[in-house]
Design a protein around this motif. Structure first.
Motif, short mmCIF file in Angstrom:
data_model
loop_
_atom_site.label_atom_id
_atom_site.label_comp_id
_atom_site.label_asym_id
_atom_site.label_seq_id
_atom_site.Cartn_x
_atom_site.Cartn_y
_atom_site.Cartn_z
N LYS A 139 0.83 -1.21 0.00
CA LYS A 139 0.00 0.00 0.00
C LYS A 139 0.86 1.25 0.00
O LYS A 139 0.57 2.22 -0.73
N GLU A 143 0.94 4.34 -2.72
CA GLU A 143 0.80 5.75 -2.33
C GLU A 143 1.96 6.57 -2.89
O GLU A 143 1.74 7.71 -3.37
N GLU A 159 -10.27 8.48 -4.35
CA GLU A 159 -10.72 7.17 -3.90
C GLU A 159 -11.90 6.69 -4.74
O GLU A 159 -11.97 5.51 -5.13
N GLU A 160 -12.84 7.58 -5.02
CA GLU A 160 -14.03 7.20 -5.77
C GLU A 160 -13.68 6.72 -7.17
O GLU A 160 -14.23 5.73 -7.67
N GLN A 163 -12.13 3.24 -7.10
CA GLN A 163 -13.13 2.19 -6.90
C GLN A 163 -13.82 1.84 -8.22
O GLN A 163 -14.03 0.66 -8.54
N SER A 277 -10.39 0.53 2.03
CA SER A 277 -10.19 1.53 0.98
C SER A 277 -9.81 0.80 -0.30
O SER A 277 -9.48 -0.39 -0.28
N SER A 278 -9.84 1.52 -1.40
CA SER A 278 -9.50 0.90 -2.68
C SER A 278 -8.03 0.48 -2.72
O SER A 278 -7.70 -0.55 -3.32
N ASP A 280 -6.35 -0.51 -0.14
CA ASP A 280 -6.31 -1.74 0.64
C ASP A 280 -6.77 -2.93 -0.21
O ASP A 280 -6.23 -4.04 -0.11
#
Length: 374
Positions: A139, A143, A159-160, A163, A277-278, A280
């Motif tokens: 992760k 990042e 994040e959206e 996904q 989270s995406s 993750d």
């Protein structure tokens, strides 16, 4: 039949002309990020409004890259650098290179000095990937890659959007697995055409490729199945897109009914599942990836995976395309060969590289293999 031939030609045109695809995206004002082998996080790149485009080298003469690499190194890495130096990737905003083998590590470091106008973004994965520490490391690598992509391209991560991209890539994975299974029943699809279907996925957006796959499945399901008189095999290795080698398979009435190829089915085995989270979800996905020569596995389960794949597909044997100077594949070969022999599954190994020009030895090996199991 005409509809099927037209669609297969589309796959071929995309697979054979990545330069045309790149030019088209750039003319549309889109930014392209090159994705080196083997498990570049395309979902992240896609989610940022960028075009992920695979770079697995090409069958070209190595000249400039010889200044940076020794002769005894993977020709895929050499040809990727050669194409970078000679300007084939001109217009690309960045290149992301994972560090899953020693050759990839060398490619990244040499790229920094040899191709200064295209930023190099490393993607560092842990080999001990399945525990919590490994997932956190993965992760953190994502990042850092995101930050460097934002600097190199001006794109913004959300994040959206990630996904949504994960959903698109999961759908593509499912479609690729379905197509691979469906093609078992359609021996009229040649080894070369099967390669085009897989290879083309690297050069267009995944949602567009999924549409083509859905169209292919619909056409095949409406196409009458023919009696299968071909010899059915599984292929294994890093790469098997050489048209001359694939023609030898087709000339010898050999059908590929499944594969353990790094730039084919290995890419589509695992989907990302919902998580906190995406990022993750992507880290968890990578932690579950296995049965690959560049992924650490003390138990070497890949050998039994190939045996099981033979049984699942009804294959009569295995053809291993051994990329020359690929240490991970060479280390695995002994264990894979032992497992195949124990299961009484015929197999052959053909050494390949991006500078291959003589195919007589490969032709003889394949013809002998055909006679042995035919």
């Amino acid at each position: 039949m005409a509809a099927l031939n037209d669609l297969l030609k589309k796959f071929y045109d995309i697979a054979a002309n990545p330069d045309k695809q790149l030019k088209s995206y750039l003319e549309d004002g889109k930014k392209v990020v090159a994705c080196a082998p083997i498990y570049t996080p395309e979902e992240i790149i896609h989610s940022m409004g960028l075009i992920p485009m695979g770079v697995w080298g090409a069958d070209v003469e190595i000249k400039e890259a010889k200044k940076y690499f020794p002769a005894f190194i993977c020709s895929i890495m050499q040809s990727v650098l050669e194409l970078g130096i000679t300007g084939v990737y001109e217009g690309v905003s960045a290149i992301v290179i994972p560090s899953l083998c020693d050759s990839l590590k060398c490619l990244g470091q040499n790229w920094k000095y040899a191709v200064k106008d295209i930023p190099f973004i490393p993607m560092t994965y842990p080999q001990n990937r399945a525990n919590e520490v490994g997932k956190k490391f993965t992760k953190a690598g994502y990042e850092r890659a995101i930050k460097e992509l934002e600097v190199a391209t001006g794109a913004v991560f959300s994040e959206e959007a990630l996904q949504k991209s994960i959903e698109i890539y999961n759908a593509h994975n499912v479609a690729m697995r379905k197509v691979s299974d469906l093609l078992i029943h359609y021996p009229q699809i040649t080894a070369s055409q099967r390669s085009d279907i897989f290879k083309s996925a690297y050069f267009i957006e995944k949602e567009e490729h999924t549409k083509l796959l859905d169209e292919l499945m619909n056409i095949l399901q409406e196409t009458s199945q023919v009696e299968n008189k071909k010899i059915k095999v599984i292929t294994s290795g890093i790469l098997d897109d050489n048209k001359n080698l694939l023609k030898i398979l087709d000339d010898n009435n050999i059908q590929i009914v499944g594969d353990d190829i790094a730039n084919e089915s290995r890419q589509y085995r695992i989907d990302a599942k919902p998580a906190v989270s995406s990022l993750d979800a992507l880290s968890e996905k990578f932690s579950k990836m296995d049965n690959c020569s560049v992924l650490y596995d003390v138990d070497k389960k890949r050998a039994n995976y190939i045996v099981d794949l033979v049984k699942h597909t009804g294959a009569q044997g295995v053809i291993i395309f051994m990329t020359k100077f690929c240490d991970p594949e060479e280390f695995d070969y002994v264990i894979v060969k032992k497992a195949l022999d124990s299961a009484k599954i015929p197999s052959i190994m053909i050494e390949v590289d991006r500078q291959m020009v003589n195919y007589e030895q490969a032709k003889t090996i394949i013809q002998t293999f055909k006679e042995m199991i035919g």
